[in-house]
Scaffold this motif. Structure first.
Motif, PDB file in Angstrom:
ATOM      1  N   CYS B 206       0.857  -1.199   0.000  1.00 39.74           N
ATOM      2  CA  CYS B 206       0.000   0.000   0.000  1.00 39.74           C
ATOM      3  C   CYS B 206       0.890   1.246   0.000  1.00 39.74           C
ATOM      4  CB  CYS B 206      -0.899   0.036   1.228  1.00 39.74           C
ATOM      5  SG  CYS B 206      -1.717  -1.519   1.602  1.00 39.74           S
ATOM      6  N   CYS B 209       1.964   3.657  -3.000  1.00 36.79           N
ATOM      7  CA  CYS B 209       1.185   4.809  -3.472  1.00 36.79           C
ATOM      8  C   CYS B 209       0.785   5.723  -2.310  1.00 36.79           C
ATOM      9  CB  CYS B 209      -0.080   4.340  -4.183  1.00 36.79           C
ATOM     10  SG  CYS B 209       0.289   3.236  -5.560  1.00 36.79           S
ATOM     11  N   HIS B 210       0.488   5.117  -1.183  1.00 36.84           N
ATOM     12  CA  HIS B 210       0.062   5.915  -0.022  1.00 36.84           C
ATOM     13  C   HIS B 210       1.271   6.192   0.854  1.00 36.84           C
ATOM     14  CE1 HIS B 210      -4.228   5.564  -0.890  1.00 36.84           C
ATOM     15  NE2 HIS B 210      -4.032   4.290  -1.173  1.00 36.84           N
ATOM     16  N   PHE B 223      -7.908   3.255 -11.767  1.00 38.36           N
ATOM     17  CA  PHE B 223      -8.987   2.797 -10.890  1.00 38.36           C
ATOM     18  C   PHE B 223     -10.297   2.912 -11.665  1.00 38.36           C
ATOM     19  CE2 PHE B 223     -12.291   3.088  -7.698  1.00 38.36           C
ATOM     20  CZ  PHE B 223     -11.904   2.120  -6.785  1.00 38.36           C
ATOM     21  N   PHE B 244      -6.698   8.100 -11.441  1.00 37.38           N
ATOM     22  CA  PHE B 244      -7.109   9.013 -10.368  1.00 37.38           C
ATOM     23  C   PHE B 244      -5.932   9.252  -9.440  1.00 37.38           C
ATOM     24  CE2 PHE B 244     -10.980   7.264 -12.006  1.00 37.38           C
ATOM     25  CZ  PHE B 244     -11.838   8.349 -12.015  1.00 37.38           C
ATOM     26  N   PRO B 247      -5.687   9.364  -3.065  1.00 32.20           N
ATOM     27  CA  PRO B 247      -6.167  10.253  -2.003  1.00 32.20           C
ATOM     28  C   PRO B 247      -5.323  10.102  -0.744  1.00 32.20           C
ATOM     29  CG  PRO B 247      -7.583   8.323  -2.186  1.00 32.20           C
ATOM     30  CD  PRO B 247      -6.540   8.188  -3.266  1.00 32.20           C
ATOM     31  N   TYR B 258     -16.201   5.611   0.392  1.00 27.55           N
ATOM     32  CA  TYR B 258     -14.864   5.752  -0.193  1.00 27.55           C
ATOM     33  C   TYR B 258     -14.847   5.664  -1.724  1.00 27.55           C
ATOM     34  CZ  TYR B 258     -13.890   5.210   4.692  1.00 27.55           C
ATOM     35  OH  TYR B 258     -13.897   5.403   6.043  1.00 27.55           O
ATOM     36  N   PHE B 259     -13.741   6.109  -2.247  1.00 26.36           N
ATOM     37  CA  PHE B 259     -13.421   6.175  -3.690  1.00 26.36           C
ATOM     38  C   PHE B 259     -14.088   7.380  -4.354  1.00 26.36           C
ATOM     39  CE2 PHE B 259     -12.903   1.369  -3.145  1.00 26.36           C
ATOM     40  CZ  PHE B 259     -11.569   1.512  -2.810  1.00 26.36           C
ATOM     41  N   HIS B 260     -13.639   7.687  -5.546  1.00 24.81           N
ATOM     42  CA  HIS B 260     -14.065   8.946  -6.184  1.00 24.81           C
ATOM     43  C   HIS B 260     -15.572   8.975  -6.445  1.00 24.81           C
ATOM     44  CE1 HIS B 260     -13.449   6.481  -9.904  1.00 24.81           C
ATOM     45  NE2 HIS B 260     -14.509   7.164 -10.290  1.00 24.81           N
ATOM     46  N   MET B 274      -8.887  -2.289  -2.798  1.00 30.93           N
ATOM     47  CA  MET B 274      -7.551  -1.767  -3.118  1.00 30.93           C
ATOM     48  C   MET B 274      -6.572  -2.908  -3.343  1.00 30.93           C
ATOM     49  SD  MET B 274      -6.456   1.371  -3.340  1.00 30.93           S
ATOM     50  CE  MET B 274      -7.783   2.105  -4.270  1.00 30.93           C
ATOM     51  N   GLU B 278      -5.405  -2.836  -7.017  1.00 25.70           N
ATOM     52  CA  GLU B 278      -4.106  -2.166  -7.168  1.00 25.70           C
ATOM     53  C   GLU B 278      -2.933  -3.115  -6.950  1.00 25.70           C
ATOM     54  OE1 GLU B 278      -4.093   0.771  -8.361  1.00 25.70           O
ATOM     55  OE2 GLU B 278      -6.193   1.305  -8.016  1.00 25.70           O
TER      56      GLU B 278
HETATM   57  C1  HEC Z   1      -1.096   1.662  -7.318  1.00 27.58           C
HETATM   58  C2  HEC Z   1      -1.476   2.658  -6.337  1.00 27.58           C
HETATM   59  C3  HEC Z   1      -2.186   2.234  -5.082  1.00 27.58           C
HETATM   60  C4  HEC Z   1      -1.945   1.176  -4.253  1.00 27.58           C
HETATM   61  C5  HEC Z   1      -0.858   0.134  -4.348  1.00 27.58           C
HETATM   62  C6  HEC Z   1      -2.941   1.252  -3.202  1.00 27.58           C
HETATM   63  N1  HEC Z   1      -3.728   2.327  -3.388  1.00 27.58           N
HETATM   64 FE1  HEC Z   1      -5.273   2.883  -2.194  1.00 27.58          FE
HETATM   65  N2  HEC Z   1      -5.822   4.279  -3.576  1.00 27.58           N
HETATM   66  C7  HEC Z   1      -5.155   4.551  -4.752  1.00 27.58           C
HETATM   67  C8  HEC Z   1      -5.972   5.390  -5.579  1.00 27.58           C
HETATM   68  C9  HEC Z   1      -5.621   5.960  -6.934  1.00 27.58           C
HETATM   69  C10 HEC Z   1      -7.169   5.583  -4.897  1.00 27.58           C
HETATM   70  C11 HEC Z   1      -8.380   6.374  -5.380  1.00 27.58           C
HETATM   71  C12 HEC Z   1      -9.267   5.506  -6.240  1.00 27.58           C
HETATM   72  C13 HEC Z   1     -10.497   6.227  -6.706  1.00 27.58           C
HETATM   73  O1  HEC Z   1     -11.402   6.406  -5.885  1.00 27.58           O
HETATM   74  O2  HEC Z   1     -10.536   6.665  -7.860  1.00 27.58           O
HETATM   75  C14 HEC Z   1      -7.030   4.879  -3.621  1.00 27.58           C
HETATM   76  C15 HEC Z   1      -8.017   4.863  -2.609  1.00 27.58           C
HETATM   77  C16 HEC Z   1      -7.864   4.246  -1.381  1.00 27.58           C
HETATM   78  C17 HEC Z   1      -8.785   4.338  -0.292  1.00 27.58           C
HETATM   79  C18 HEC Z   1     -10.043   5.171  -0.276  1.00 27.58           C
HETATM   80  C19 HEC Z   1      -9.740   6.581   0.224  1.00 27.58           C
HETATM   81  C20 HEC Z   1     -10.910   7.509   0.121  1.00 27.58           C
HETATM   82  O3  HEC Z   1     -10.889   8.501   0.856  1.00 27.58           O
HETATM   83  O4  HEC Z   1     -11.828   7.292  -0.686  1.00 27.58           O
HETATM   84  C21 HEC Z   1      -8.292   3.572   0.730  1.00 27.58           C
HETATM   85  C22 HEC Z   1      -8.915   3.376   2.107  1.00 27.58           C
HETATM   86  C23 HEC Z   1      -7.060   2.995   0.254  1.00 27.58           C
HETATM   87  N3  HEC Z   1      -6.813   3.440  -1.016  1.00 27.58           N
HETATM   88  C24 HEC Z   1      -6.281   2.111   0.981  1.00 27.58           C
HETATM   89  C25 HEC Z   1      -5.285   1.322   0.386  1.00 27.58           C
HETATM   90  C26 HEC Z   1      -4.726   0.140   0.994  1.00 27.58           C
HETATM   91  C27 HEC Z   1      -5.056  -0.375   2.375  1.00 27.58           C
HETATM   92  C28 HEC Z   1      -3.857  -0.364   0.092  1.00 27.58           C
HETATM   93  C29 HEC Z   1      -3.085  -1.630   0.186  1.00 27.58           C
HETATM   94  C30 HEC Z   1      -3.835  -2.825   0.474  1.00 27.58           C
HETATM   95  C31 HEC Z   1      -3.846   0.510  -1.046  1.00 27.58           C
HETATM   96  N4  HEC Z   1      -4.743   1.509  -0.836  1.00 27.58           N
HETATM   97  C32 HEC Z   1      -3.051   0.337  -2.153  1.00 27.58           C
HETATM   98  C33 HEC Z   1      -3.900   4.079  -5.089  1.00 27.58           C
HETATM   99  C34 HEC Z   1      -3.321   2.939  -4.533  1.00 27.58           C
END
Ligand code: HEC
Ligand code: HEC
Ligand code: HEC
Ligand code: HEC
Ligand SMILES: [Ca+2]
Ligand SMILES: [Ca+2]
Lengths: 317, 317
Positions: B206, B209-210, B223, B244, B247, B258-260, B274, B278
């Protein structure tokens, strides 16, 4: 009592003070809804919580916005689905001092009042069941209801929602306005123009209806402006056609537009109209200006506690 | 440093700390919009003021409600005329730390961002001219703009509205979350489950990206969930279809859905989705639970100053 130990009326305006009543710290508290810090805290959260509405985006504070003086500043409020009920939202500030609630007096207490907008289709459009279901799904709220209603075996219910909000509203009072300070002895809290306005307010007869701590007699008087029949809608008594409850005047400088239909844009307009419609008199421009200055001295201070936005607990997931 | 004066890694989780960045007190401040108390004060008033919208009933705080964690908690925001733009409102808390604004990154700065919703037909539906005309009619605002922009000969303009709101937003940061305290050395600020979640957050990927102080790389990633093409709408570059911006995750426990497009109702759902979309992985229930516990440790404290509702000056009559 002045520094020489002698009570005196310091100027020609002092004698008008006796027509007015200073604002007490708190309004009357009903025996079946005592004011406790726990209940007020919960009530503030509910007041600010848009999840009390079906859409989850409209709270009491949407239409009775603390930042704007407890109202929404529009002609007639817009609620669920962008619909309007055709009446102007009065301020919730000092509303605990009103003898009856709503323009047509259809609710005797704040507790009864509160149940109206939550369910009104053009306001929050919820149901008691929906509200209770949502609150029960939020563990922090369940805890707070238990604390606010410690003797109630099943405290998360619609009656208690109303009680808590009403308790909070009874703390939404605005002390320390210039006029309040004047009444309590601070001679210079009012300008000469404002004192002149106070005198006119008494002598012209506004005080006949606008009296008591919030300048409302709590009674009904004729005011015809459109086809809203006012009190008649509640009683169906033909004598009550076009009667409306006298609104309070505290913080009136913050609550334009005026009248039950928001038809007067400015305070000048409202004052002139009142003199004509309620007293059959035409006021001079100077008289209107002075009364307006007096009404502006009725703006008090919103307590910091009420202005501090609560942090609302998230829904359980 | 512990009480014996020896730096040590107290448990097996400490080594994961280095993947994370503590939240600084303030985000980067642009040279052309220095942060001053006067500007922040004005910005807060504008943020809470519904008169920035055509209807006069929608403020930034309607959709980015401080009481709710800086968002509106609905699937897709409802704005002017009860219309929706089809996207979920992200929180304004800590938004100053984002490298680009909006789900599709179409605004490079908070200043540019702010001009969007004020004018969007489905949000506040105003125009720069309307906003400036309204503000100029309120003497107290004119004074406050003068104080906030002392070198500007005609300070009440749309650029300065955006600057003041952006300045306020840069103070909307949430320190003191359990995770923040943990990063700063308070070993027991996290539960064991939360530490396990932190470990999984790193090991599963995670963190790719985060990352950074608000757990967003500020970059674009694929996404696909409906026909919203995301970044492509901005660049028209086919490579950007369905991309996207990542966030932030601070206070994510407060910002369901959650999500866009608000398509995930719960944090569990979002985490699971996710991992699958992802990272091409399926998480066990236990892993989801731990990551969720970790994400819940990201909820910080909203500064009292931001939570104190301003008293907005009435319109001149
Ligand atoms: C390759 C990049 C990437 C990875 C790896 C990734 N994320 Fe994300 N995450 C994003 C993106 C881009 C979004 C927004 C998607 C959308 O809503 O369009 C997002 C959205 C989210 C959200 C929702 C946030 C909101 O306010 O709506 C959560 C919670 C989240 N991610 C948790 C995780 C977790 C936990 C992991 C690992 C298991 C993870 N992400 C792995 C790119 C990533
Ligand atoms: C969509 C707008 C809207 C919402 C939401 C709303 N109100 Fe009102 N409120 C009004 C209007 C309009 C009136 C006047 C209606 C009438 O008199 O028929 C009113 C009247 C009142 C009054 C009576 C004051 C007086 O001077 O008679 C009180 C008190 C009040 N509301 C409190 C609340 C509370 C508490 C809530 C939330 C539970 C709430 N309102 C939700 C618009 C709203
Ligand atoms: C006979 C009773 C009566 C008298 C006398 C009277 N008023 Fe009123 N006043 C009312 C009633 C009833 C309303 C509400 C009318 C409506 O909107 O339906 C009202 C409304 C108002 C409002 C608007 C308040 C608001 O929030 O919308 C103002 C201001 C006001 N009065 C000032 C005055 C002044 C100044 C005078 C004297 C020049 C005066 N009134 C004399 C009964 C009276
Ligand atoms: C009617 C609802 C609504 C109103 C009013 C509104 N917003 Fe938003 N806001 C949104 C939505 C929906 C998005 C996401 C839009 C997108 O990404 O395309 C957003 C995005 C943002 C973002 C970007 C955050 C991020 O993570 O990318 C910021 C900052 C923001 N808004 C601040 C404001 C400010 C300041 C105002 C007032 C001037 C405002 N908003 C008014 C709904 C609203
Ligand atoms: Ca009004
Ligand atoms: Ca969200």
């Amino acid at each position: 009592e002045n520094s020489h130990g002698k009570v005196h009326e310091s100027d020609e305006y002092s004698k008008y003070k006796r027509y007015f009543t200073p604002l007490p710290t708190l309004p009357p508290i009903p025996a079946d809804n005592p004011l406790t810090p726990e209940k007020v805290k919960l009530g503030k959260m509910l007041y600010y919580d848009p999840r009390l509405s079906r859409s989850k985006i409209i709270s009491c504070n949407t239409c009775h916005n603390i930042a704007l003086g407890g109202d929404d500043n529009v002609k007639t409020s817009i609620g669920h689905g962008w619909k309007t009920g055709g009446r102007n939202a009065p301020t919730t500030l000092n509303s605990g001092f009103l003898k009856v609630q709503f323009w047509d007096g259809r609710a005797p207490t704040l507790e009864e009042q509160t149940k109206g907008p939550i369910q009104a289709h053009v306001e929050m459009n919820a149901t008691p069941e929906l509200v209770v279901r949502r609150l029960k799904a939020i563990p922090e709220y369940v805890e707070l209801f238990k604390k606010a209603f410690p003797n109630d075996p099943d405290p998360v219910n619609f009656e208690n929602v109303a009680k808590a909000i009403a308790a909070f509203e009874r703390t939404l009072n605005t002390p320390n306005s210039p006029f309040q300070r004047y009444l309590l002895g601070e001679e210079n809290a009012l300008t000469k123009e404002q004192k002149e306005g106070m005198k006119l307010f008494v002598e012209k007869g506004c005080i006949a209806c606008h009296n008591g701590p919030v300048l409302s007699d709590g009674r009904f008087h004729k005011f015809k402006s459109n086809n809203d029949t006012g009190r008649f809608r509640v009683t169906k008594n033909p004598k009550d056609k076009y009667l409306f409850r006298t609104p309070q005047l505290l913080n009136v400088a913050l609550t334009a537009p005026y009248f039950h239909d928001g038809s007067a844009k400015t305070l000048e307009e409202a004052i002139r109209h009142m003199a004509e419609q309620e007293l059959g008199q035409k006021l001079s421009m100077e008289e209107v200006r002075k009364i307006k200055a007096f009404l502006e001295s009725l703006t008090g201070e919103i307590p910091l506690e009420a202005r501090t936005v609560p942090i609302l607990p998230p829904e359980r997931q």
